[in-house]
Design a protein around this motif. Structure first.
Motif, PDB file in Angstrom:
ATOM      1  N   VAL A 157       2.268   3.665  18.700  1.00  0.00           N
ATOM      2  CA  VAL A 157       1.871   4.506  17.577  1.00  0.00           C
ATOM      3  C   VAL A 157       2.979   4.406  16.544  1.00  0.00           C
ATOM      4  CG1 VAL A 157       1.594   6.888  16.830  1.00  0.00           C
ATOM      5  CG2 VAL A 157       0.453   6.110  18.897  1.00  0.00           C
ATOM      6  N   PRO A 164       9.970   9.933   5.643  1.00  0.00           N
ATOM      7  CA  PRO A 164      10.509   9.656   4.304  1.00  0.00           C
ATOM      8  C   PRO A 164      12.040   9.636   4.309  1.00  0.00           C
ATOM      9  CG  PRO A 164       9.055  11.584   4.268  1.00  0.00           C
ATOM     10  CD  PRO A 164       9.120  11.122   5.683  1.00  0.00           C
ATOM     11  N   PHE A 171       0.318  -3.764  14.917  1.00  0.00           N
ATOM     12  CA  PHE A 171       0.728  -3.590  16.304  1.00  0.00           C
ATOM     13  C   PHE A 171       0.367  -2.211  16.843  1.00  0.00           C
ATOM     14  CE2 PHE A 171       3.194  -7.037  14.678  1.00  0.00           C
ATOM     15  CZ  PHE A 171       3.174  -7.948  15.711  1.00  0.00           C
ATOM     16  N   ALA A 172      -0.148  -1.343  15.988  1.00  0.00           N
ATOM     17  CA  ALA A 172      -0.553  -0.020  16.462  1.00  0.00           C
ATOM     18  C   ALA A 172      -1.638  -0.218  17.504  1.00  0.00           C
ATOM     19  CB  ALA A 172      -1.071   0.814  15.292  1.00  0.00           C
ATOM     20  N   GLY A 173      -1.454   0.375  18.665  1.00  0.00           N
ATOM     21  CA  GLY A 173      -2.437   0.222  19.725  1.00  0.00           C
ATOM     22  C   GLY A 173      -2.080  -0.853  20.734  1.00  0.00           C
ATOM     23  N   PHE A 195       0.850 -12.982  18.436  1.00  0.00           N
ATOM     24  CA  PHE A 195       1.604 -12.047  19.256  1.00  0.00           C
ATOM     25  C   PHE A 195       2.266 -12.781  20.409  1.00  0.00           C
ATOM     26  CE2 PHE A 195      -0.402  -7.659  18.420  1.00  0.00           C
ATOM     27  CZ  PHE A 195      -0.460  -7.943  17.081  1.00  0.00           C
ATOM     28  N   ALA A 251      -3.394   7.917  13.938  1.00  0.00           N
ATOM     29  CA  ALA A 251      -2.955   6.585  14.316  1.00  0.00           C
ATOM     30  C   ALA A 251      -3.498   6.201  15.674  1.00  0.00           C
ATOM     31  CB  ALA A 251      -1.436   6.534  14.325  1.00  0.00           C
ATOM     32  N   GLN A 252      -3.560   7.179  16.552  1.00  0.00           N
ATOM     33  CA  GLN A 252      -4.016   6.874  17.902  1.00  0.00           C
ATOM     34  C   GLN A 252      -5.475   6.478  17.934  1.00  0.00           C
ATOM     35  OE1 GLN A 252      -2.341  10.377  19.755  1.00  0.00           O
ATOM     36  NE2 GLN A 252      -1.984   9.175  21.589  1.00  0.00           N
ATOM     37  N   LYS A 265      -6.968   4.687  15.945  1.00  0.00           N
ATOM     38  CA  LYS A 265      -7.233   3.352  15.415  1.00  0.00           C
ATOM     39  C   LYS A 265      -7.768   2.466  16.513  1.00  0.00           C
ATOM     40  CE  LYS A 265      -4.637   2.972  11.344  1.00  0.00           C
ATOM     41  NZ  LYS A 265      -3.540   2.460  10.613  1.00  0.00           N
ATOM     42  N   GLN A 319       0.946  11.013   7.616  1.00  0.00           N
ATOM     43  CA  GLN A 319      -0.030  10.475   8.550  1.00  0.00           C
ATOM     44  C   GLN A 319       0.193  11.080   9.944  1.00  0.00           C
ATOM     45  OE1 GLN A 319       0.703   6.428   9.659  1.00  0.00           O
ATOM     46  NE2 GLN A 319      -1.461   5.972   9.748  1.00  0.00           N
ATOM     47  N   PRO A 338       0.853  -1.194   0.000  1.00  0.00           N
ATOM     48  CA  PRO A 338       0.000   0.000   0.000  1.00  0.00           C
ATOM     49  C   PRO A 338       0.883   1.237   0.000  1.00  0.00           C
ATOM     50  CG  PRO A 338       0.007  -1.064   2.150  1.00  0.00           C
ATOM     51  CD  PRO A 338       0.745  -1.974   1.225  1.00  0.00           C
ATOM     52  N   ARG A 350       5.865   7.203  10.069  1.00  0.00           N
ATOM     53  CA  ARG A 350       6.839   6.965   8.996  1.00  0.00           C
ATOM     54  C   ARG A 350       7.502   8.270   8.599  1.00  0.00           C
ATOM     55  NH1 ARG A 350       2.476   3.729   8.128  1.00  0.00           N
ATOM     56  NH2 ARG A 350       2.990   1.539   8.326  1.00  0.00           N
ATOM     57  N   PHE A 355       3.283   9.443   4.275  1.00  0.00           N
ATOM     58  CA  PHE A 355       4.292   9.999   5.163  1.00  0.00           C
ATOM     59  C   PHE A 355       3.707  11.067   6.101  1.00  0.00           C
ATOM     60  CE2 PHE A 355       7.168   8.628   1.675  1.00  0.00           C
ATOM     61  CZ  PHE A 355       7.756   7.612   2.411  1.00  0.00           C
ATOM     62  N   GLN A 409       8.483  -7.539  19.481  1.00  0.00           N
ATOM     63  CA  GLN A 409       9.074  -8.289  20.593  1.00  0.00           C
ATOM     64  C   GLN A 409      10.297  -7.577  21.170  1.00  0.00           C
ATOM     65  OE1 GLN A 409       8.052 -10.934  22.133  1.00  0.00           O
ATOM     66  NE2 GLN A 409       6.417 -11.702  20.802  1.00  0.00           N
ATOM     67  N   ILE A 425      -8.106  -0.232  19.050  1.00  0.00           N
ATOM     68  CA  ILE A 425      -7.104  -1.063  19.695  1.00  0.00           C
ATOM     69  C   ILE A 425      -7.559  -2.513  19.594  1.00  0.00           C
ATOM     70  CG2 ILE A 425      -6.086  -1.616  21.947  1.00  0.00           C
ATOM     71  CD1 ILE A 425      -6.621   1.464  22.527  1.00  0.00           C
ATOM     72  N   PRO A 426      -6.707  -3.390  19.184  1.00  0.00           N
ATOM     73  CA  PRO A 426      -7.142  -4.787  19.041  1.00  0.00           C
ATOM     74  C   PRO A 426      -7.690  -5.289  20.358  1.00  0.00           C
ATOM     75  CG  PRO A 426      -4.945  -4.465  18.129  1.00  0.00           C
ATOM     76  CD  PRO A 426      -5.310  -3.192  18.817  1.00  0.00           C
ATOM     77  N   LEU A 437      -0.005  11.783  13.935  1.00  0.00           N
ATOM     78  CA  LEU A 437      -0.029  10.863  15.055  1.00  0.00           C
ATOM     79  C   LEU A 437      -1.439  10.628  15.569  1.00  0.00           C
ATOM     80  CD1 LEU A 437       3.070  11.884  17.156  1.00  0.00           C
ATOM     81  CD2 LEU A 437       2.792  10.020  15.529  1.00  0.00           C
ATOM     82  N   LYS A 467      -4.964  -9.607  21.626  1.00  0.00           N
ATOM     83  CA  LYS A 467      -3.851  -9.716  20.691  1.00  0.00           C
ATOM     84  C   LYS A 467      -3.982 -10.985  19.871  1.00  0.00           C
ATOM     85  CE  LYS A 467      -0.710  -7.413  23.765  1.00  0.00           C
ATOM     86  NZ  LYS A 467       0.334  -7.741  24.730  1.00  0.00           N
ATOM     87  N   ASP A 468      -3.608 -10.854  18.661  1.00  0.00           N
ATOM     88  CA  ASP A 468      -3.495 -11.993  17.768  1.00  0.00           C
ATOM     89  C   ASP A 468      -2.764 -13.113  18.502  1.00  0.00           C
ATOM     90  OD1 ASP A 468      -2.469 -13.703  15.711  1.00  0.00           O
ATOM     91  OD2 ASP A 468      -2.927 -12.105  14.299  1.00  0.00           O
ATOM     92  N   VAL A 527       2.670   4.466   1.012  1.00  0.00           N
ATOM     93  CA  VAL A 527       3.016   4.922   2.352  1.00  0.00           C
ATOM     94  C   VAL A 527       2.613   6.376   2.494  1.00  0.00           C
ATOM     95  CG1 VAL A 527       4.916   5.325   3.919  1.00  0.00           C
ATOM     96  CG2 VAL A 527       4.905   3.299   2.472  1.00  0.00           C
TER      97      VAL A 527
END
Lengths: 730, 199
Positions: free
Chosen positions: B103, B108, B92-94, A58, A45-46, A48, A40, A34, B106, A38, B57, A50-51, A42, A54-55, A36
């Protein structure tokens, strides 16, 4: 070999070839990352989610993660990327971008994807090299011209061990082999590198570097077979003997089929006597006894049997005076190399290396048997002279013991000295001066050596590298290099049938030319002054190119001179024309070499290389036209294009097109050829690869090289070949 | 000629056998627990899927200076250069590291780098510039390019011959950045030191 399974993939070939220019989205989009973003922020992102939990993955701890093999991502255009590690230019690790020399690096991945099964085949991809297969086991490999099996202006090293042969300064490629999977990289330098490596590094250096034992842990088994590469197998195992002591042992066997008689041969079509078998085995130990010390001990041993056929003039075999020689050459040899590298501090290191190399060749007809033992000691030391200067110097000693133990067929070769020991003392010093940090680098240095043939020689160089920014660099160099006369030129007398020279004799009288040893000290070293200019650019991460231009001025090239009085031959009624050698030819070489890499998409990469070369030779008065032979036996134009596709489903497809222009200097002329290699590989598991390779697909067979000036070999055409191969690691 | 070949085949077999036996002891034992998991039944995971997990990790094995006031309740992972992870790092965000939420940001190029806890230096990034930018700051530099740990990144990932992810640690570089890498992580790593290089 699961031909059927792999064949399913062959249908992909057609549409891919047809749609080479427009990207095929079916493969492309699925694998493109995808874009990128740049910018984006903060905050976004915050926000988003929260899972929730965890998978599961993880939770896998590091140790368990470390046990799982992964499917490696596509290597993104590493070939010309200036960051590629090299060590041949300055004998210390540097990068391509930092190297003011025409260097090209062949990585392990490129070797694997080329479909090559021997080192010479791998070298075809390097710009500036002329690689011609003479028959199944013999090759003429040169850089920047003088393409001949026996021409020696190229230095070839395997892990620091010099493998050229002092008898004729060339390389017996049939006995240079490795498990190709163990090769870390091959550095190919065109142009002189004699300042640090010594004589014979006139037109180029090929430096083959194998992986450390640490990097070849575990087991590898590979095997396969096909039509021309009839069968091959290799095993390697690497392990750990102690805390810091790693090893690997390896073995390899293969059998290559014979080529085909050229239609130009009088004998007509059919298989030639040039099949080739070999067994190789060896080990390598790497030990790091303390921080900063690395000790390497390695050894390889081999037995190689290669058939050959040639015609030799023979004054003792009337009435034809020609001996049709069909025989097997049996080569036995090996080497032991020991190296200790010490890094005393951040900027200071030294390396001490010693090796012994043994080579023995017997021919079944006893045409030319000999043994060569080489002992070499080498020391180099690098340290900062000032904060801007790095000084590296080295000292070396080499003893070469050549023994012609039984050349019983004296009709072709008569040996001057049955045994000869050659001492070579060398020293070099090179200073790397950073004029402007990261921008302007100046290198100056010289090699000094004393050899058994021409005494003292010096080989200086001056090189300048300017990097206006990260993406571009321009370099220039002026260097001198010499090729010292070899044992063959100084100690052997050789007979050849002369078609043209005799004038006063009745027609049909057999007259043989005989190379005779020159008067002591009368031969000088061949001498080259090279002017080089290069430009490297990597405008984007996906696209890079590397251009090198050169002018070579050659002086004192060695050639035989006819004209001396005839002497009676060994059989009454025959005559011998002595042919003393002299430094009678000078000349110029011009050329351009361009290598381009373009990562068209994540899954598609194109590498192309174009080599232009023109040699002009000028003979001294009284020399025959054949003295300028080399002018017309190297191709003016060569093109190599490799298109590498990652088809998804862990399948790779590589299509290689090769074009080599005609060689009019040979009789009959070697015609230009265009051919194609295709490799399709599938990895059902990360540690298992199944590949099908087709080589020389565009014609049923073709000639790549003519007959040698020194030895009238049978012309052999290289056939189309298909083989399958499985490689398994664990 | 045939006899010679037979002898060599024998040698190769011997080498092969000699090689197979020792390796057979060590690896299957360790690999077994995973075989039970659905992971192995599927095609091998993508390289950067796993490398993203490794990056995550690593965060749990490193102590940042106690007085570091970076990011408040967020744990910042940066990627400089062309991000090779795709969606994988984003997963893994969050997630939490020491009660902080990850958080991902990226950058450049090196000049765009902002302070963060972890900075992944992509293979095409200008490493000297990144090193200059982060000098003396507690930033854990992670990379996956041959030789970069010697050049100053603290953790450098690589693939071994079996295509498993491995990593090397430059402990001196970590210490210089006042980062404490815990022994458990050091044990799993190949330790390297700064490359000898002229200034």
């Amino acid at each position: 070999m699961s031909m059927g399974r792999s064949c399913r993939y062959l249908f992909l070939l057609g549409p891919l070839l047809a749609s080479c220019v427009p990207a095929t989205p079916a493969f492309g989009q699925a694998r493109l990352l995808p874009p990128v973003d740049f910018d984006q922020p903060l905050a976004v992102a915050q926000e988003k989610p929260i899972p929730e939990k965890k998978d599961d993955l993880f939770k896998l701890d590091l140790e368990r993660l470390m046990q799982v093999p992964v499917a490696p991502a596509t290597p993104s255009a590493p070939t010309l990327s200036g960051q590629q590690l090299v060590s041949t230019v300055s004998r210390q690790e540097s990068t391509v971008a930092q190297s003011p020399a025409a260097i090209f690096v062949i990585t392990q991945d490129m070797i694997r994807r080329s479909g090559a099964t021997s080192i010479p085949e791998v070298l075809r991809m390097a710009p500036g090299l002329q690689v011609a297969r003479i028959d199944s086991s013999r090759w003429a490999i040169t850089a920047r011209g003088f393409s001949e099996r026996f021409s020696g202006k190229l230095l070839v090293q395997i892990d620091g061990r010099v493998v050229y042969n002092v008898i004729f300064s060339g390389v017996y490629w049939d006995v240079q082999d490795l498990l190709l999977q163990d090769i870390e990289r091959i550095e190919v330098i065109r142009g002189p590198g004699a300042t640090i490596w010594g004589s014979n590094a006139v037109n180029g250096i090929i430096n083959i570097i194998t992986k450390r034992a640490q990097d070849t842990q575990g087991a590898l088994v590979t095997g396969g077979g096909g039509t021309f590469d009839r069968g091959f197998a290799g095993v390697r195992h690497g392990g750990k003997l102690g805390e810091d002591l790693y090893y690997r042992v390896w073995g390899k066997w293969f059998e290559h089929g014979p080529g085909s008689y050229s239609s130009a041969n009088l004998s007509g079509d059919g298989l030639t006597h040039d099949d080739w078998r070999q067994g190789f085995g060896g080990f390598r130990l790497d030990w790091e006894p303390s921080t900063g010390d690395t000790v390497t001990l390695q050894s390889d041993w081999y037995r190689v049997d290669a058939g050959r056929s040639d015609t030799r003039p023979s004054p003792i075999m009337p009435p034809s005076f020609v001996f049709n020689n069909i025989e097997d050459e049996r080569s036995r040899g090996g080497n032991v190399l020991w190296r200790w590298r010490h890094e005393a501090s951040k900027d200071t290191n030294w390396t001490l290396q010693a090796y012994w190399d043994h080579f023995n060749r017997d021919a079944s007809n006893r045409t030319f048997d000999f043994r060569i033992d080489t002992v070499d000691l080498d020391f180099q030391h690098q340290f900062p002279l000032t904060c801007r200067q790095k000084l590296i110097y080295g000292l070396g000693y080499r003893l070469v013991d050549v023994n012609f133990q039984g050349s019983q067929f004296d009709g072709a070769f008569a040996v001057g000295d049955a045994q000869r020991s050659l001492n070579l003392y060398t020293g070099f010093v090179q200073d790397e001066f950073t004029l402007v940090k990261d921008r302007l680098l100046f290198i100056a240095g010289s090699k000094f050596e004393h050899n058994a043939f021409t005494g003292f020689e010096y080989q200086p160089t001056g090189r300048l590298l300017w990097s206006p920014d990260e993406q571009h660099s321009i370099w220039g160099a002026v260097s001198r290099a010499v090729r010292i006369p070899n044992v063959g030129e100084v100690n052997l007398s050789r007979l050849s049938l002369l078609p043209a020279f005799p004038a006063a004799l009745p027609p049909g009288t057999p007259v043989f030319g005989q190379f005779v040893p020159p008067l002591a000290g009368s031969l000088e070293a061949e001498d080259l002054i090279a002017y080089e200019l290069g430009y490297r650019a990597q405008p984007t991460t996906a696209f890079s190119w590397d251009l090198a231009l050169f002018t070579n001025i050659y002086r004192h090239l060695i050639t035989p001179r006819p004209g001396a009085a005839l002497v009676p031959g060994p059989v009454p009624g025959t005559f011998v024309q002595p042919l003393p050698r002299e430094n009678g030819v000078h000349g110029e070489g011009y050329g351009a070499e361009l290598a381009v890499t373009y990562q068209v998409a994540e899954w598609w990469r194109v590498y192309a290389q174009y080599t232009y070369l023109h040699l002009f030779l000028h003979r001294a008065a009284g020399l025959p036209e054949s003295a300028e032979f080399f002018e017309t036996v190297s191709p003016h134009n060569q093109v190599y294009v490799q298109s590498s596709f990652d088809l998804g489903c862990r399948t790779d497809l590589d299509i290689i097109g090769r074009y080599v222009e005609n060689l009019p200097g040979f009789t009959p002329e070697v015609r230009s050829y265009l051919t194609m290699d295709v490799r399709l590989a599938w990895r059902p598991r990360p540690n298992l690869e199944i590949a099908v390779v087709g080589q020389n697909l565009l014609d049923s067979r073709h000639l790549e090289h003519g007959t040698s000036q020194i030895l009238t070999n049978t012309l052999v055409e290289i056939p189309r070949g298909v083989y399958g191969m499985i490689t398994w690691r664990w | 000629m045939c006899r010679n070949l037979a002898a060599w085949c024998g040698l190769i077999m011997a080498l092969g056998l000699g090689g197979v036996v020792p390796s057979g002891h060590a690896q299957p034992l360790q690999a077994q627990p995973l075989q039970a998991q659905p992971l192995q039944a599927q095609p091998p995971p993508e390289e950067y899927d796993f490398k993203a997990r490794f990056v995550y990790q690593f965060c749990n094995f490193v102590d940042w200076p106690k007085d570091l006031k970076l990011g408040g309740k967020t744990f910042l992972i940066g990627v400089v250069g062309r991000d090779p992870f795709g969606k994988h790092l984003e997963r893994f965000a969050g997630a939490a590291v020491d009660d902080k939420k990850i958080v991902i940001e990226r950058f450049p190029a090196a000049k765009d780098v902002k302070p963060c806890h972890v900075l992944f230096v992509a293979a095409d990034a200008d490493l000297p510039a990144v090193l200059a930018k982060t000098r003396n700051q507690p930033v854990l530099l992670v990379s996956d390019r041959s030789g970069w740990a010697e050049k100053g990144t603290m953790i450098n990932m690589y693939l071994d011959e079996q295509k498993r992810v491995r990593f090397e640690i430059n402990h001196e570089a970590a210490k210089r950045a006042q980062l404490n890498i815990r022994a458990n992580l050091l044990k799993l790593a190949r330790l390297v030191k700064d490359a000898p290089e002229a200034p």
